[in-house]
Design a protein around this motif. Structure first.
Motif, PDB file in Angstrom:
ATOM      1  N   ALA A 305       0.829  -1.206   0.000  1.00 13.65           N
ATOM      2  CA  ALA A 305       0.000   0.000   0.000  1.00 13.65           C
ATOM      3  C   ALA A 305       0.862   1.254   0.000  1.00 13.65           C
ATOM      4  N   ILE A 306       1.951   1.215   0.741  1.00 13.67           N
ATOM      5  CA  ILE A 306       2.849   2.369   0.794  1.00 13.67           C
ATOM      6  C   ILE A 306       3.502   2.593  -0.563  1.00 13.67           C
ATOM      7  N   ILE A 307       3.932   1.499  -1.207  1.00 15.75           N
ATOM      8  CA  ILE A 307       4.508   1.613  -2.556  1.00 15.75           C
ATOM      9  C   ILE A 307       3.460   2.181  -3.514  1.00 15.75           C
ATOM     10  N   ASN A 308       2.229   1.681  -3.373  1.00 14.15           N
ATOM     11  CA  ASN A 308       1.120   2.154  -4.187  1.00 14.15           C
ATOM     12  C   ASN A 308       0.906   3.651  -4.002  1.00 14.15           C
ATOM     13  N   ALA A 309       0.923   4.078  -2.745  1.00  9.55           N
ATOM     14  CA  ALA A 309       0.744   5.499  -2.442  1.00  9.55           C
ATOM     15  C   ALA A 309       1.857   6.322  -3.054  1.00  9.55           C
ATOM     16  N   GLY A 310       3.076   5.804  -2.989  1.00  5.33           N
ATOM     17  CA  GLY A 310       4.203   6.517  -3.571  1.00  5.33           C
ATOM     18  C   GLY A 310       4.022   6.739  -5.053  1.00  5.33           C
ATOM     19  N   ILE A 311       3.556   5.700  -5.770  1.00  4.30           N
ATOM     20  CA  ILE A 311       3.338   5.815  -7.212  1.00  4.30           C
ATOM     21  C   ILE A 311       2.328   6.916  -7.516  1.00  4.30           C
ATOM     22  N   VAL A 312       1.183   6.877  -6.815  1.00  6.88           N
ATOM     23  CA  VAL A 312       0.127   7.838  -7.121  1.00  6.88           C
ATOM     24  C   VAL A 312       0.519   9.247  -6.698  1.00  6.88           C
ATOM     25  N   MET A 313       1.213   9.367  -5.565  1.00 11.08           N
ATOM     26  CA  MET A 313       1.625  10.699  -5.132  1.00 11.08           C
ATOM     27  C   MET A 313       2.628  11.317  -6.091  1.00 11.08           C
ATOM     28  N   VAL A 314       3.525  10.504  -6.623  1.00  7.82           N
ATOM     29  CA  VAL A 314       4.464  11.025  -7.617  1.00  7.82           C
ATOM     30  C   VAL A 314       3.703  11.464  -8.871  1.00  7.82           C
ATOM     31  N   ILE A 315       2.714  10.668  -9.282  1.00  4.74           N
ATOM     32  CA  ILE A 315       1.879  11.046 -10.433  1.00  4.74           C
ATOM     33  C   ILE A 315       1.196  12.383 -10.160  1.00  4.74           C
ATOM     34  N   GLN A 316       0.568  12.498  -9.001  1.00  5.97           N
ATOM     35  CA  GLN A 316      -0.145  13.730  -8.650  1.00  5.97           C
ATOM     36  C   GLN A 316       0.807  14.920  -8.598  1.00  5.97           C
ATOM     37  N   ASN A 317       1.912  14.740  -7.889  1.00  7.28           N
ATOM     38  CA  ASN A 317       2.823  15.859  -7.667  1.00  7.28           C
ATOM     39  C   ASN A 317       3.468  16.337  -8.958  1.00  7.28           C
ATOM     40  N   SER A 318       3.749  15.397  -9.862  1.00 11.64           N
ATOM     41  CA  SER A 318       4.344  15.798 -11.132  1.00 11.64           C
ATOM     42  C   SER A 318       3.366  16.632 -11.946  1.00 11.64           C
ATOM     43  N   ARG A 319       2.066  16.332 -11.832  1.00 10.34           N
ATOM     44  CA  ARG A 319       1.049  17.119 -12.542  1.00 10.34           C
ATOM     45  C   ARG A 319       0.997  18.545 -12.006  1.00 10.34           C
ATOM     46  N   VAL A 320       1.169  18.695 -10.696  1.00 11.59           N
ATOM     47  CA  VAL A 320       1.170  20.039 -10.109  1.00 11.59           C
ATOM     48  C   VAL A 320       2.350  20.841 -10.639  1.00 11.59           C
ATOM     49  N   LEU A 321       3.529  20.242 -10.641  1.00 18.34           N
ATOM     50  CA  LEU A 321       4.723  20.944 -11.114  1.00 18.34           C
ATOM     51  C   LEU A 321       4.636  21.228 -12.607  1.00 18.34           C
ATOM     52  N   PHE A 322       4.130  20.250 -13.377  1.00 12.48           N
ATOM     53  CA  PHE A 322       3.910  20.442 -14.816  1.00 12.48           C
ATOM     54  C   PHE A 322       2.988  21.630 -15.069  1.00 12.48           C
ATOM     55  N   ALA A 323       1.880  21.674 -14.324  1.00 14.37           N
ATOM     56  CA  ALA A 323       0.906  22.750 -14.524  1.00 14.37           C
ATOM     57  C   ALA A 323       1.496  24.108 -14.148  1.00 14.37           C
ATOM     58  N   SER A 324       2.306  24.149 -13.088  1.00  7.17           N
ATOM     59  CA  SER A 324       2.899  25.425 -12.672  1.00  7.17           C
ATOM     60  C   SER A 324       3.863  25.947 -13.735  1.00  7.17           C
ATOM     61  N   ALA A 325       4.585  25.035 -14.399  1.00  2.00           N
ATOM     62  CA  ALA A 325       5.496  25.459 -15.474  1.00  2.00           C
ATOM     63  C   ALA A 325       4.714  25.905 -16.704  1.00  2.00           C
ATOM     64  N   ARG A 326       3.679  25.171 -17.023  1.00  2.00           N
ATOM     65  CA  ARG A 326       2.833  25.542 -18.161  1.00  2.00           C
ATOM     66  C   ARG A 326       2.183  26.901 -17.936  1.00  2.00           C
ATOM     67  N   ASP A 327       1.906  27.208 -16.655  1.00  2.90           N
ATOM     68  CA  ASP A 327       1.280  28.479 -16.304  1.00  2.90           C
ATOM     69  C   ASP A 327       2.297  29.563 -15.962  1.00  2.90           C
ATOM     70  N   LYS A 328       3.562  29.322 -16.337  1.00  2.00           N
ATOM     71  CA  LYS A 328       4.620  30.344 -16.281  1.00  2.00           C
ATOM     72  C   LYS A 328       4.912  30.826 -14.859  1.00  2.00           C
ATOM     73  N   ALA A 329       5.095  29.885 -13.927  1.00  2.00           N
ATOM     74  CA  ALA A 329       5.403  30.270 -12.551  1.00  2.00           C
ATOM     75  C   ALA A 329       6.885  30.529 -12.338  1.00  2.00           C
ATOM     76  N   TRP A 330       7.728  30.119 -13.282  1.00  2.00           N
ATOM     77  CA  TRP A 330       9.175  30.161 -13.079  1.00  2.00           C
ATOM     78  C   TRP A 330       9.847  30.899 -14.232  1.00  2.00           C
ATOM     79  N   PRO A 331      11.144  31.156 -14.119  1.00  2.00           N
ATOM     80  CA  PRO A 331      11.877  31.701 -15.275  1.00  2.00           C
ATOM     81  C   PRO A 331      11.724  30.789 -16.488  1.00  2.00           C
ATOM     82  N   GLU A 332      11.746  31.355 -17.664  1.00  2.00           N
ATOM     83  CA  GLU A 332      11.392  30.621 -18.881  1.00  2.00           C
ATOM     84  C   GLU A 332      12.162  29.320 -19.090  1.00  2.00           C
TER      85      GLU A 332
END
Length: 466
Positions: A305-332
């Motif tokens: 279950a912990i391994i499972n949680a790790g997989i999904v949390m990495v999936i979720q967290n990568s989407r957040v970071l992806f979206a922040s870059a797409r929405d121009k939160a950082w230097p180009e």
């Protein structure tokens, strides 16, 4: 400072070569619910987070989680309405930016980033404890290995991950069911014990759990089922998000509450005495109620279950970071790197960027970070509730979306309760979270706000289907 309170003008992809990249829609309600439930990871929450609550709240643990779950219904209503209005991989920050202004959205992003970066390695480090019946491993090394494994899985197609996590989820639900059955069949006290408000104190004495302790514990209780928000992060990849986001959020909250709360009630009734309950060693209790083979089976299910949680949390967290870059939160240059999609349609650079640091965090002392996480989750929910209160202004009032019952009473009540919970938290945790938020505000003031035309532009996919 008017732009801190004024809703942003949503940037919609226009199909040009420079338009923001979009994630592909590939999962329905079942797949989304499996992924979201796996992020809640009921079994690992039960075995990793709940023991800490037993240690401070004793027999009041089940009551505190039940109250937290009721509060989460109001939170889930807010997420469901906002998630169907703003179906973006940015999740909370996209919703809050659109409704409550760019600064509020940026602060929500920082709070969510705190949560998503801290929680996976903390839970991953618990893997070694549950592999102990078979092999003794170093917690930090094991946690780092789990994070790297989760990172590799996160690079795959989301549909494949839905099946992987679904299989693991079945195993952890079985483990939670075994614990519940054993606890109920070896009950040492009745249902009245759930409101007896007792916890083991020093020198063998029994102390009373005060109402103030229960309120303070609600921050962690809210975190227990917090993962239902993953449905919003996945909204760009859900088919028919206007309809399916709300279904996924509410279904996940209902199922996860049952999976977590029922075993907690059983453990409270089945523990031999208050000292054993307060100790929170659930694996030892399971072995005492059955035998070592059953205890080993449950421990292995929790490890999965912990391994499972790790997989999904990495999936979720990568989407957040992806979206922040797409929405121009950082230097180009940073935005260009984090917004890259791989051959499977996943944001592979963003996945590596959250997974590898997560592995490194397993070697850091994280004793106080549960408290920081509790404060961050409560603050994040508070700002989401504010956004929900503003969700029916202007053209959003007529946008096709799922609408919560009892609006605006529901978000107003939630704001009041969450604010009270927040001020009851320990000063140290408030200072840590406040300090990080202050640094983020400086970044906003000196970098994002002066570049309002080119930075922090929240985008919503043009194919957000009704």
């Amino acid at each position: 400072m008017t732009d801190t309170l004024r809703p942003v003008e949503t940037a919609v992809p226009d199909g040009s070569p420079d338009a923001p990249q979009k994630l592909k829609r590939s999962i329905g309600v079942v797949g989304g619910t499996l992924l979201t439930l796996s992020c809640v990871t009921p079994a690992s929450t039960l075995f990793v987070v709940v023991p800490d609550l037993f240690g401070s709240l004793g027999t009041a643990t089940a009551l505190t989680i039940a109250i937290g779950s009721l509060l989460c219904i109001a939170v889930a209503f807010c997420y469901s309405e906002l998630g169907t209005l703003i179906p973006s991989a940015g999740g909370e920050y996209a919703m809050v930016s659109t409704m409550a202004g760019r600064l509020a959205g940026w602060l929500v992003f920082v709070l969510s980033l705190l949560v998503v970066m801290i929680v996976p390695p903390v839970i991953a480090m618990g893997t070694a404890d549950y592999l102990a019946p078979i092999v003794h491993l170093d917690p930090a090394m094991t946690g780092a290995g789990v994070m790297l494994l989760a990172t590799l899985a996160g690079l795959l197609d989301l549909r494949a991950n839905a099946w992987i996590t679904g299989i693991f989820l079945v195993l952890e639900v079985i483990a939670a069911g075994v614990v519940a059955m054993l606890g109920f069949t070896h009950g040492h006290r009745g249902l009245g014990s759930l409101t007896s408000m007792q916890v083991a104190g020093g020198n063998g004495h029994t102390d009373t759990v005060t109402a103030m302790l229960v309120v303070s514990g609600l921050a962690i209780a809210l975190f227990v089922t917090q993962g239902f928000s993953t449905a919003v992060y996945l909204s760009e990849e859900l088919e028919h998000p206007r309809r399916n986001v709300a279904r996924t959020v509410l279904a996940t909250l209902a199922i996860s509450t049952v999976i977590i709360l029922v075993p907690v009630v059983a453990i409270t009734m089945g523990a031999s005495d208050i000292k054993e309950l307060t100790g929170g060693d659930i694996s030892t209790m399971v072995t005492a109620w059955s035998n070592s083979a059953v205890g080993t089976f449950v421990s292995l299910c929790v490890a999965l279950a912990i391994i499972n949680a790790g997989i999904v949390m990495v999936i979720q967290n990568s989407r957040v970071l992806f979206a922040s870059a797409r929405d121009k939160a950082w230097p180009e240059p940073v935005n260009n790197v984090f917004s890259k999609l791989g051959r499977f349609g996943s944001p592979w650079v963003a996945t590596l960027a959250v997974g590898v640091p997560g592995a490194l965090l397993c070697f850091v002392n994280l004793d106080t970070l549960y408290g920081v996480t509790g404060v961050s989750v409560t603050g994040m929910y508070l700002l989401v509730a504010v956004a929900a209160l503003l969700a029916r202004r202007g053209h959003h009032k007529h946008t096709p979306a799922w609408r919560m019952p009892l609006w605006p009473a529901m978000p107003i009540l939630l704001i009041v309760v969450l604010a009270d919970i927040l001020v009851q938290q320990e000063t140290t945790y408030l200072l840590w979270t406040g300090g990080i938020t202050a640094v983020a505000t400086l970044y906003w003031v000196f970098y994002l706000r002066p570049r309002g035309e080119t930075r922090w532009l929240v985008s919503i996919p043009e194919d957000a289907q009704v």
